[in-house]
Design an enzyme around this catalytic site. Structure first.
Site, PDB file in Angstrom:
ATOM      1  N   ALA A  58       2.969   1.763   3.084  1.00 50.41           N
ATOM      2  CA  ALA A  58       4.513   0.617   3.442  1.00 50.41           C
ATOM      3  C   ALA A  58       5.354   1.720   2.233  1.00 50.41           C
ATOM      4  O   ALA A  58       6.679   1.440   2.616  1.00 50.41           O
ATOM      5  CB  ALA A  58       3.705  -0.287   2.444  1.00 50.41           C
ATOM      6  N   CYS A 102       0.916  -0.974  -0.077  1.00 49.67           N
ATOM      7  CA  CYS A 102       0.520  -0.182   0.388  1.00 49.67           C
ATOM      8  C   CYS A 102       1.044   1.499   0.541  1.00 49.67           C
ATOM      9  O   CYS A 102       2.666   1.259   0.298  1.00 49.67           O
ATOM     10  CB  CYS A 102      -1.165   0.012   0.934  1.00 49.67           C
ATOM     11  SG  CYS A 102      -0.116   0.579   2.503  1.00 49.67           S
ATOM     12  N   HIS A 145       5.752   6.289  -2.449  1.00 51.55           N
ATOM     13  CA  HIS A 145       7.573   6.879  -2.920  1.00 51.55           C
ATOM     14  C   HIS A 145       7.047   8.082  -2.810  1.00 51.55           C
ATOM     15  O   HIS A 145       8.666   8.944  -2.986  1.00 51.55           O
ATOM     16  CB  HIS A 145       7.799   6.451  -4.249  1.00 51.55           C
ATOM     17  CG  HIS A 145       8.081   4.791  -3.579  1.00 51.55           C
ATOM     18  ND1 HIS A 145       7.755   3.677  -4.367  1.00 51.55           N
ATOM     19  CD2 HIS A 145       8.143   3.739  -2.145  1.00 51.55           C
ATOM     20  CE1 HIS A 145       8.329   2.447  -4.714  1.00 51.55           C
ATOM     21  NE2 HIS A 145       8.332   3.032  -3.089  1.00 51.55           N
ATOM     22  N   ARG A 150      11.788  -5.334   6.546  1.00 51.39           N
ATOM     23  CA  ARG A 150      12.857  -4.890   4.894  1.00 51.39           C
ATOM     24  C   ARG A 150      14.525  -6.031   5.051  1.00 51.39           C
ATOM     25  O   ARG A 150      15.327  -5.258   4.461  1.00 51.39           O
ATOM     26  CB  ARG A 150      12.245  -3.777   5.069  1.00 51.39           C
ATOM     27  CG  ARG A 150      12.564  -3.326   3.435  1.00 51.39           C
ATOM     28  CD  ARG A 150      12.113  -2.207   3.336  1.00 51.39           C
ATOM     29  NE  ARG A 150      12.214  -1.153   1.850  1.00 51.39           N
ATOM     30  CZ  ARG A 150      12.739  -0.708   1.721  1.00 51.39           C
ATOM     31  NH1 ARG A 150      13.178   0.013   3.060  1.00 51.39           N
ATOM     32  NH2 ARG A 150      13.307   0.346   0.943  1.00 51.39           N
TER      33      ARG A 150
HETATM   34 FE1  CFM Z   1      13.048   0.048  -5.104  1.00 51.66          FE
HETATM   35 FE2  CFM Z   1      12.755  -1.699  -5.678  1.00 51.66          FE
HETATM   36 FE3  CFM Z   1      11.325  -0.479  -4.220  1.00 51.66          FE
HETATM   37 FE4  CFM Z   1      13.695  -0.916  -3.249  1.00 51.66          FE
HETATM   38 FE5  CFM Z   1      12.897  -3.159  -1.592  1.00 51.66          FE
HETATM   39 FE6  CFM Z   1      11.838  -3.607  -3.710  1.00 51.66          FE
HETATM   40 FE7  CFM Z   1       9.906  -2.753  -2.069  1.00 51.66          FE
HETATM   41 MO1  CFM Z   1      10.434  -4.584  -1.864  1.00 51.66          MO
HETATM   42  S1  CFM Z   1      14.307  -1.392  -5.432  1.00 51.66           S
HETATM   43  S2  CFM Z   1      12.635   0.852  -3.009  1.00 51.66           S
HETATM   44  S3  CFM Z   1      14.636  -2.148  -1.235  1.00 51.66           S
HETATM   45  S4  CFM Z   1      11.143  -0.029  -6.115  1.00 51.66           S
HETATM   46  S5  CFM Z   1      12.718  -4.645  -2.590  1.00 51.66           S
HETATM   47  S6  CFM Z   1      12.234  -3.653  -6.552  1.00 51.66           S
HETATM   48  S7  CFM Z   1       9.515  -3.743  -3.267  1.00 51.66           S
HETATM   49  S8  CFM Z   1      10.503  -2.974  -0.567  1.00 51.66           S
HETATM   50  S9  CFM Z   1       9.386  -0.058  -2.801  1.00 51.66           S
HETATM   51  C1  HCA Z   2       7.117  -3.279   1.254  1.00 52.19           C
HETATM   52  C2  HCA Z   2       8.499  -3.795   1.500  1.00 52.19           C
HETATM   53  C3  HCA Z   2       8.833  -4.833   0.115  1.00 52.19           C
HETATM   54  C4  HCA Z   2       7.521  -6.681   0.922  1.00 52.19           C
HETATM   55  C5  HCA Z   2       8.387  -7.290   0.550  1.00 52.19           C
HETATM   56  C6  HCA Z   2       8.103  -8.528   0.482  1.00 52.19           C
HETATM   57  C7  HCA Z   2       9.973  -5.528   0.909  1.00 52.19           C
HETATM   58  O1  HCA Z   2       6.794  -3.640  -0.321  1.00 52.19           O
HETATM   59  O2  HCA Z   2       5.726  -2.640   2.019  1.00 52.19           O
HETATM   60  O3  HCA Z   2       7.043  -8.931  -0.379  1.00 52.19           O
HETATM   61  O4  HCA Z   2       8.445  -9.803   0.482  1.00 52.19           O
HETATM   62  O5  HCA Z   2      10.696  -5.277   0.523  1.00 52.19           O
HETATM   63  O6  HCA Z   2      10.043  -5.298   2.358  1.00 52.19           O
HETATM   64  O7  HCA Z   2       8.376  -4.895  -0.274  1.00 52.19           O
END
Ligand code: CFM
Ligand code: HCA
Length: 542
Positions: free
Chosen positions: A65, A62, A195, A96
């Site tokens: 998150a 969401c 973001h 995370r």
């Molecule tokens: Fe960038 Fe990602 Fe993300 Fe990320 Fe992550 Fe991710 Fe995420 Mo999980 S590099 S910041 S550190 S888009 S692993 S592929 S989904 S938390 S929002």
């Molecule tokens: C997020 C965090 C997450 C979840 C990862 C997962 C992460 O999207 O809120 O589904 O295992 O990297 O911790 O992307």
């Protein structure tokens, strides 16, 4: 009776869509593409950053998150308070595996989970008083430089004015920056909106606060690196060895002062473009700091990114030092790659991760001679798939530092995909500037299958049809995939591993993947379709 067929990529797409009602199938068909990019013309478009069809079990998260968990969560010395029910705060706290090092000042609030723990009575009578008390309590206990407040869904529904509460507390304290994020979970179609909200607020309230000039050489900001499994520590080790000064990481192991000094950098290096491109653009527009795309996932990509930084500064001393570092680091990496390669060469992978790793990790797999059969993002936009972004001519009021929220949907030019040459020319004539960089599709072979917002059903079906040697995604996918006898590696949290970035990270990754794809344990399992096959076949490339 067994049906034996030869699968073509188009068959796979049909199979994935076959069970859906017609309307659902039509929408999903636009989010599943067979990669066939050609240089001269625009490749097929992929539908991305759109609402998940209700009823489908998506992998997405969401908006809260994306804002609290992803962008601000990894900051070590800001107190991040979740205004909401306890689950939102708890499940976005350290799951995370974002690491911190308290450093010399010792300030590190990562071991704490701060929440207003909303109850029924707060929903009925309002939660503002409780929020003010929570901010006060955090201030009295820790005296942090900054306190950030994050809205969860109920906050938006009951209408608590979190910004007014923060403004009042900030004025009362005088020595603590308090500000809030309207990042209610439902605000967007995924984490991506979160973001954007985080980028805007951190730029408006924090970047530029430290006005004392910085005198170090080769100053960069590292944008979009979150120190998962210690990745940021490894990248910092390499940058330091090269003599490059990393002023601010957004936001792994970052501190209040780093964000506040980011405007002093000469260059922004963008690692995860999806999550932080807005800050990169705002730093460029307001402070004239250009940005380049980098990728420290994969040894070759790390070397390439360092060289790109060297080229930007164009200084012989730096360029020579970078070459020395690469020459020093690579032999160990190459020795491990050569050791695993006979066991990993020709094996296949699938990668379904948020908004950049499904792309970046393909570099590591190709260094091991492994082919990515299918990949996709949970929530990325078309530019992350198709590359090339149109940079808007943003106008920012430098005095008020009041950055208007950019509405992605309202300004499609901003995040538009690869265009035909004549379209680019028309836009350039109209005053748009283009930044060119590769999207995921550019790097993937012809005939590979690219899927946006993959869901539980499609993940299982894909594995059944294509039987990859390894499947990479997140915790929600992990166990269903493993039950089908296919090794699964989490590319979000890295399970218990990492770092995987930089040179040392590449070594860790090669060894881990070698162990996973060559373990005999998977062959002892019987997947549902092995016990009861409906269809068998081999996959052929066009
Ligand atoms: Fe960038 Fe990602 Fe993300 Fe990320 Fe992550 Fe991710 Fe995420 Mo999980 S590099 S910041 S550190 S888009 S692993 S592929 S989904 S938390 S929002
Ligand atoms: C997020 C965090 C997450 C979840 C990862 C997962 C992460 O999207 O809120 O589904 O295992 O990297 O911790 O992307």
């Amino acid at each position: 009776t067994k049906k034996v067929v030869q699968f073509m990529p188009t068959d796979i797409k049909e199979e994935l869509l076959a069970k859906y009602p017609p309307k659902v199938a039509r929408k999903r068909a636009k989010q599943i593409m067979i990669n066939e990019a050609t240089e001269s013309e625009a490749p097929p478009e992929i539908l991305a950053n759109v609402r998940t069809i209700p009823g489908i079990i998506t992998m997405r998260g969401c908006t809260y998150a994306g804002c609290k968990g992803v962008i601000m969560g990894p900051t070590r010395d800001i107190v991040n308070i979740t205004h909401g029910p306890i689950g939102c705060g708890f499940y976005s706290w350290l799951t995370r595996r974002n690491q911190t090092d308290a450093g010399e000042d010792g300030e590190n609030y990562m071991p704490y989970c701060f929440s207003t723990d909303m109850q029924d009575s707060d929903i009925i009578f309002g939660g503002e008083k409780k929020l003010a008390a929570a901010i006060q309590e955090a201030y009295d206990l820790f005296h942090p430089k900054g306190i950030c407040v994050f809205a969860t869904c109920p906050v938006g529904l009951i209408g608590d004015d979190i910004h007014a509460v923060c403004k009042k507390k900030k004025a009362e304290f005088g020595d603590c920056n308090v500000f809030a994020f309207s990042c209610e979970g439902y605000k967007g179609v995924s984490q991506s909106a979160g973001h954007h909200i985080a980028n805007n607020q951190v730029f408006t309230h924090l970047v530029g606060e430290n006005t004392e000039p910085r005198t170090e050489e080769y100053k960069i900001n590292l944008l979009g690196e979150y120190n998962i499994g210690g990745d940021g520590f490894e990248i910092d080790r390499i940058l330091k060895k090269c003599g490059i000064t990393n002023l601010a990481t957004f936001s792994g192991n970052s501190s209040y002062d780093q964000f506040a000094s980011a405007q002093h950098a000469d260059l922004s290096c963008v690692m995860c473009h999806r999550s932080i491109n807005y800050v990169a653009d705002m730093l460029e527009t307001k402070y004239g700091i250009p940005w380049i795309k980098v990728n420290f996932i994969g040894a070759a990509s790390t070397a390439k990114s360092l060289r790109k930084i060297g080229q930007y500064f164009g200084d012989k001393k730096l360029i020579d030092r970078i070459e020395e570092v690469i020459a020093e680091e690579m032999p160990e990496v190459e020795a491990v790659a050569a050791d695993v390669r006979p066991r990993t060469e020709g094996k296949t992978a699938m990668l379904f991760v948020g908004g950049s790793r499904a792309h970046h990790y393909q570099d590591l797999f190709s260094e091991m001679g492994m082919k990515t059969l299918s990949a996709g993002y949970e929530f990325a936009h078309r530019d992350d798939y198709e590359g090339r972004q149109v940079i808007p001519n943003l106008t920012v009021d430098a005095d008020s530092r009041n950055i208007e929220e950019i509405d992605v949907e309202a300004d499609p030019e901003l995040y538009s995909p690869r265009k035909k040459p004549e379209e680019i020319k028309a836009l350039e004539d109209a005053g748009y500037q283009f930044k060119h960089y590769e999207g995921m599709n550019d790097q993937m072979d012809k005939g590979t299958i690219i899927i946006d917002d993959l869901n539980q059903y499609e993940a299982e079906k894909l594995v059944e049809l294509l039987k990859p040697d390894i499947f990479c995604a997140g915790i929600k996918e992990k166990f269903s995939i493993q039950k089908s006898g296919v090794p699964m590696k989490q590319l979000h949290s890295y399970d218990s591993g990492g770092p995987y970035a930089g040179f040392k990270g590449a070594i860790n990754f090669y060894k881990e993947i070698d162990r996973l794809v060559n373990s005999k344990v998977w062959s002892y399992m019987k997947a549902p379709w092995q016990e009861n096959p409906e269809l068998t076949g081999t996959f052929v490339w066009e």
